[in-house]
Design a protein around this motif. Structure first.
Motif, short mmCIF file in Angstrom:
data_model
loop_
_atom_site.label_atom_id
_atom_site.label_comp_id
_atom_site.label_asym_id
_atom_site.label_seq_id
_atom_site.Cartn_x
_atom_site.Cartn_y
_atom_site.Cartn_z
N ALA A 1 0.82 -1.21 0.00
CA ALA A 1 0.00 0.00 0.00
C ALA A 1 0.86 1.27 0.00
O ALA A 1 2.02 1.26 0.41
N GLN A 2 0.26 2.34 -0.46
CA GLN A 2 0.87 3.68 -0.37
C GLN A 2 1.00 4.07 1.11
O GLN A 2 0.46 3.39 1.99
N ASP A 3 1.68 5.15 1.36
CA ASP A 3 2.07 5.57 2.70
C ASP A 3 0.99 5.43 3.78
O ASP A 3 1.28 5.09 4.93
N ALA A 4 -0.25 5.72 3.43
CA ALA A 4 -1.31 5.77 4.43
C ALA A 4 -1.98 4.43 4.67
O ALA A 4 -2.81 4.31 5.57
N GLY A 5 -1.63 3.41 3.87
CA GLY A 5 -2.19 2.08 4.07
C GLY A 5 -3.63 1.96 3.61
O GLY A 5 -4.23 2.90 3.11
N VAL A 6 -4.17 0.76 3.80
CA VAL A 6 -5.58 0.47 3.51
C VAL A 6 -6.13 -0.32 4.68
O VAL A 6 -5.57 -1.38 5.00
N PRO A 7 -7.19 0.15 5.37
CA PRO A 7 -7.91 1.39 5.07
C PRO A 7 -7.14 2.63 5.50
O PRO A 7 -6.37 2.59 6.45
N GLN A 8 -7.38 3.72 4.80
CA GLN A 8 -6.78 5.00 5.18
C GLN A 8 -7.62 5.65 6.26
O GLN A 8 -8.85 5.50 6.28
N ALA A 9 -6.97 6.37 7.16
CA ALA A 9 -7.67 7.06 8.24
C ALA A 9 -8.81 7.91 7.68
O ALA A 9 -8.62 8.68 6.75
N GLY A 10 -9.98 7.70 8.24
CA GLY A 10 -11.11 8.55 7.90
C GLY A 10 -11.76 8.27 6.56
O GLY A 10 -12.64 9.02 6.15
N CYS A 11 -11.33 7.22 5.87
CA CYS A 11 -11.81 7.01 4.49
C CYS A 11 -12.92 5.96 4.43
O CYS A 11 -12.87 4.93 5.10
N GLY A 12 -13.88 6.22 3.56
CA GLY A 12 -14.97 5.28 3.31
C GLY A 12 -15.11 4.93 1.85
O GLY A 12 -16.21 4.63 1.38
N CYS A 13 -14.01 4.96 1.11
CA CYS A 13 -14.07 4.56 -0.31
C CYS A 13 -14.29 3.04 -0.39
O CYS A 13 -14.26 2.34 0.62
N GLU A 14 -14.47 2.55 -1.59
CA GLU A 14 -14.82 1.13 -1.76
C GLU A 14 -13.78 0.21 -1.12
O GLU A 14 -14.13 -0.72 -0.37
N ASN A 15 -12.49 0.47 -1.40
CA ASN A 15 -11.45 -0.40 -0.83
C ASN A 15 -11.40 -0.28 0.69
O ASN A 15 -11.20 -1.27 1.39
N CYS A 16 -11.54 0.94 1.19
CA CYS A 16 -11.42 1.14 2.64
C CYS A 16 -12.63 0.57 3.37
O CYS A 16 -12.48 -0.05 4.43
N ARG A 17 -13.80 0.72 2.80
CA ARG A 17 -14.99 0.12 3.43
C ARG A 17 -14.81 -1.39 3.55
O ARG A 17 -15.09 -1.99 4.59
N LEU B 1 8.34 -5.88 -22.81
CA LEU B 1 9.71 -6.11 -22.34
C LEU B 1 9.79 -7.45 -21.62
O LEU B 1 8.85 -7.87 -20.95
N ALA B 2 10.94 -8.10 -21.77
CA ALA B 2 11.16 -9.35 -21.06
C ALA B 2 11.61 -9.00 -19.64
O ALA B 2 12.80 -8.99 -19.33
N ALA B 3 10.64 -8.66 -18.81
CA ALA B 3 10.97 -8.24 -17.45
C ALA B 3 9.84 -8.67 -16.52
O ALA B 3 8.67 -8.72 -16.93
N ASP B 4 10.20 -9.01 -15.28
CA ASP B 4 9.21 -9.40 -14.27
C ASP B 4 8.88 -8.14 -13.47
O ASP B 4 9.66 -7.71 -12.64
N ILE B 5 7.71 -7.56 -13.76
CA ILE B 5 7.36 -6.27 -13.17
C ILE B 5 6.13 -6.41 -12.28
O ILE B 5 5.10 -6.94 -12.71
N ARG B 6 6.26 -5.92 -11.04
CA ARG B 6 5.15 -5.94 -10.08
C ARG B 6 4.91 -4.51 -9.62
O ARG B 6 5.85 -3.79 -9.34
N PHE B 7 3.65 -4.16 -9.50
CA PHE B 7 3.31 -2.84 -9.00
C PHE B 7 3.05 -2.90 -7.49
O PHE B 7 2.35 -3.80 -7.00
N VAL B 8 3.62 -1.93 -6.78
CA VAL B 8 3.45 -1.82 -5.33
C VAL B 8 3.16 -0.37 -5.00
O VAL B 8 3.09 0.48 -5.89
N HIS B 9 2.96 -0.08 -3.68
CA HIS B 9 2.71 1.30 -3.25
C HIS B 9 1.40 1.82 -3.84
O HIS B 9 1.28 2.92 -4.33
N LEU B 10 0.36 0.97 -3.79
CA LEU B 10 -0.94 1.32 -4.36
C LEU B 10 -1.72 2.20 -3.40
O LEU B 10 -1.91 1.84 -2.23
N ASN B 11 -2.20 3.32 -3.89
CA ASN B 11 -3.03 4.20 -3.08
C ASN B 11 -4.30 3.47 -2.63
O ASN B 11 -4.76 2.55 -3.32
#
Ligand SMILES: [Zn+2]
Ligand SMILES: [Zn+2]
Ligand SMILES: [Zn+2]
Length: 279
Positions: free
Chosen positions: A10-26, A238-248
């Motif tokens: 997760a991005q800096d604030a994590g999941v759930p984020q403080a005070g958030c009621g978005c779909e992921n945080c709910r 590209l011939a590369a193993d790519i993973r996405f991290v730090h997701l908001n």
């Protein structure tokens, strides 16, 4: 054998984020299994009996406990910090007098990061009480952590209010992994991400935001992160193993659905807590 273990995505604030009621945080408030720790990496050299933590996040307590369970008898031998934003260094607070009272734990960072920690409370107290021992890293140079493990910081453009920002290439005896959680944009970088990603065996890249649609009330050009859709277009084929991290917390890639299916159809993945790579 060197083992790198992803300790969160997760991005800096994590999941759930403080005070958030978005779909992921709910969903995460309702089901603790859907909570996401802030991005960090554990790197274990079992033979040396040492492991290293890359970034001290607000989830430091849990990540330390989790990693120690993976590390057997190995001890935490140092912490490397990418930059002085909330999700990457504030976990250091647990090393201090009121908590672990660590003794001269090596703390690795660039000169500007170390000067920031020395100059400002409460971090200054960690230095003054010798909870940490500061070790400067020079961007673009290899630094040996053990006989089999080395790291190279790569400086990247980012909004650098308190420190500069680096990603790390982690090198074991046979493979290399890139950990690059924050960057303003690929075009602003002095290196070509295509070259950097294909020059390593695994690349964990800034995936903060999926697309412009994710933040209808914000100007995408002001976000200060590459969009996953743009990064995927740039690195397609590209011939590369790519993973996405730090997701908001708002990122649809945190949940199963069409965005994740699209990403995987392009040959990319989301990095998940507990994934490990032998280096
Ligand atoms: Zn961050
Ligand atoms: Zn949210
Ligand atoms: Zn940042």
């Amino acid at each position: 054998m060197i083992t790198a273990i992803l300790l969160g995505n997760a991005q800096d604030a994590g999941v759930p984020q403080a005070g958030c009621g978005c779909e992921n945080c709910r969903a995460a408030w309702a089901a603790p299994a859907r909570r996401k720790w802030v991005a960090a990496l554990g790197v274990l050299d079992a033979e040396a009996g040492e492991w290293f933590l890359v970034d001290a996040t607000p989830d430091f307590r849990e990540q330390l406990h989790y990693m120690q369970a993976q590390a057997g008898n190995a001890r935490l031998a140092g912490i490397l910090i990418t930059h002085a934003h909330m999700g990457h260094y504030t976990g250091l607070i647990h090393l201090g007098y009121e908590a672990m009272a660590a003794r001269a734990l090596p703390l690795y960072g660039t000169r500007r990061l170390l000067e920031f920690l020395q100059a400002h409370a409460p971090w200054r107290q960690l230095v003054e009480m010798s909870n940490v021992a500061l070790r400067e890293l020079l961007p673009g140079e290899w630094h040996a952590l053990t006989p089999r493990l080395a790291v190279m910081p790569l400086r990247v453009p980012h909004r650098d209010e308190w420190s500069d920002t680096v990603g790390f290439v982690v090198r074991g005896p046979s493979r290399q992994l890139l950990y690059l959680p924050d960057i303003d944009g690929w075009a602003q970088w002095e290196r070509r991400v295509e070259d950097v990603a294909t020059g390593v065996d695994v690349a964990l890249l800034d995936g903060s935001f999926f697309s412009p649609d994710e933040l209808p009330e914000r100007d995408v050009s002001q976000i200060g992160h590459p969009l996953v859709t743009d990064t995927a277009a740039r690195l397609a084929g590209l011939a590369a193993d790519i993973r996405f991290v730090h997701l908001n917390h708002s990122n649809p890639l945190h949940r199963p659905g069409p965005e994740r299916e699209w990403l995987e159809a392009q040959g990319f993945k989301v990095g998940e807590k507990g994934e490990r790579w032998e280096l």
